[in-house]
Design an enzyme around this catalytic site. Structure first.
Site, PDB file in Angstrom:
ATOM      1  N   CYS A  97     -13.067  91.200  70.252  1.00  0.00           N
ATOM      2  CA  CYS A  97     -12.255  90.408  71.182  1.00  0.00           C
ATOM      3  C   CYS A  97     -13.187  89.521  71.995  1.00  0.00           C
ATOM      4  CB  CYS A  97     -11.487  91.358  72.104  1.00  0.00           C
ATOM      5  SG  CYS A  97     -10.424  90.515  73.281  1.00  0.00           S
ATOM      6  N   HIS A 139      -3.026  92.196  67.665  1.00  0.00           N
ATOM      7  CA  HIS A 139      -4.095  92.176  68.681  1.00  0.00           C
ATOM      8  C   HIS A 139      -3.769  91.170  69.792  1.00  0.00           C
ATOM      9  CE1 HIS A 139      -8.484  92.196  69.942  1.00  0.00           C
ATOM     10  NE2 HIS A 139      -8.031  91.091  70.510  1.00  0.00           N
ATOM     11  N   GLU A 140      -3.361  89.958  69.394  1.00  0.00           N
ATOM     12  CA  GLU A 140      -3.064  88.921  70.390  1.00  0.00           C
ATOM     13  C   GLU A 140      -1.818  89.268  71.196  1.00  0.00           C
ATOM     14  OE1 GLU A 140      -5.351  86.942  71.022  1.00  0.00           O
ATOM     15  OE2 GLU A 140      -6.485  87.297  69.189  1.00  0.00           O
ATOM     16  N   HIS A 143      -2.438  91.376  74.152  1.00  0.00           N
ATOM     17  CA  HIS A 143      -2.939  90.677  75.349  1.00  0.00           C
ATOM     18  C   HIS A 143      -1.785  90.280  76.269  1.00  0.00           C
ATOM     19  CE1 HIS A 143      -7.249  90.300  74.783  1.00  0.00           C
ATOM     20  NE2 HIS A 143      -7.092  89.869  73.547  1.00  0.00           N
TER      21      HIS A 143
HETATM   22 CO    CO Z   1      -8.595  89.861  72.146  1.00  0.00          CO
END
Ligand code: CO
Length: 184
Positions: A97, A139-140, A143
């Protein structure tokens, strides 16, 4: 490029809010995000990583094109995404990341994700994503929920990484791109 918000910043732990097409200078923000992602050599970037708590992330999975056979258009904008389901087999993939430089760890997630989202022209899409492309989306998306991949590691693993993570939070890292620390 816009500086990347580093691990340890409270802004990375916030849940982001939806936007509409009137969000000020959205096109400009998206192009700045692409610039920041390319300069830092990432394959995905979420708005909270540049200090905007809004539900927007971008992906360019071109570096993985040899391994992604199932999807076209490897560069995409996702606005107000909503995960409908995560199904299939659990699989481990080595994640990193831009907000957590120097750390890469195997993370376990489901291999199939069904997603609703709007693109940069606010056209609605509902699609199923698998493999590495699906993984980058997961993953995004995290966030936007205030979750980092290190939050998904075992307590044991996280303990082992504690020293490294504390150093990142304090800004004691070799930065290959612009970063901002302890962002509120
Ligand atoms: Co990330």
């Amino acid at each position: 490029m816009l500086p990347i918000v580093a691990y340890g910043s409270s802004s990375l732990k916030k849940k982001s809010v939806e936007i509409d097409e009137n969000f000020p200078e959205l096109k400009k923000l998206i192009s700045q995000m692409y610039e920041s992602m390319y300069e830092s050599k990432g394959v995905g970037l979420a708005a909270p990583q540049i200090g905007f708590s809004i539900r927007l992330f971008i992906i360019d999975a071109t570096p993985y094109s040899a391994e992604i056979k199932e999807h076209e258009n490897l560069s995409r904008v996702f606005i107000n995404p909503k995960i409908i389901s995560e199904t299939g087999n659990d699989w481990f993939f080595n994640e990193g990341c831009l907000s957590v430089p120097g750390i890469n760890e195997d993370v376990c997630r489901k291999d199939t994700v069904e997603l609703e989202y709007y693109d940069e022209n606010f056209v609605f899409h509902k699609e199923i994503f698998t493999g590495i492309f699906g993984r980058i989306i997961q993953h995004e998306y995290d966030h936007l929920e205030g979750i980092l991949f290190v939050d998904r590691l075992s307590a044991f693993k996280k303990t082992l990484l504690k020293g490294k993570l504390n150093k990142i939070a304090k800004g004691e890292v070799d930065k290959e791109y612009r970063m901002v620390f302890n962002n509120k």
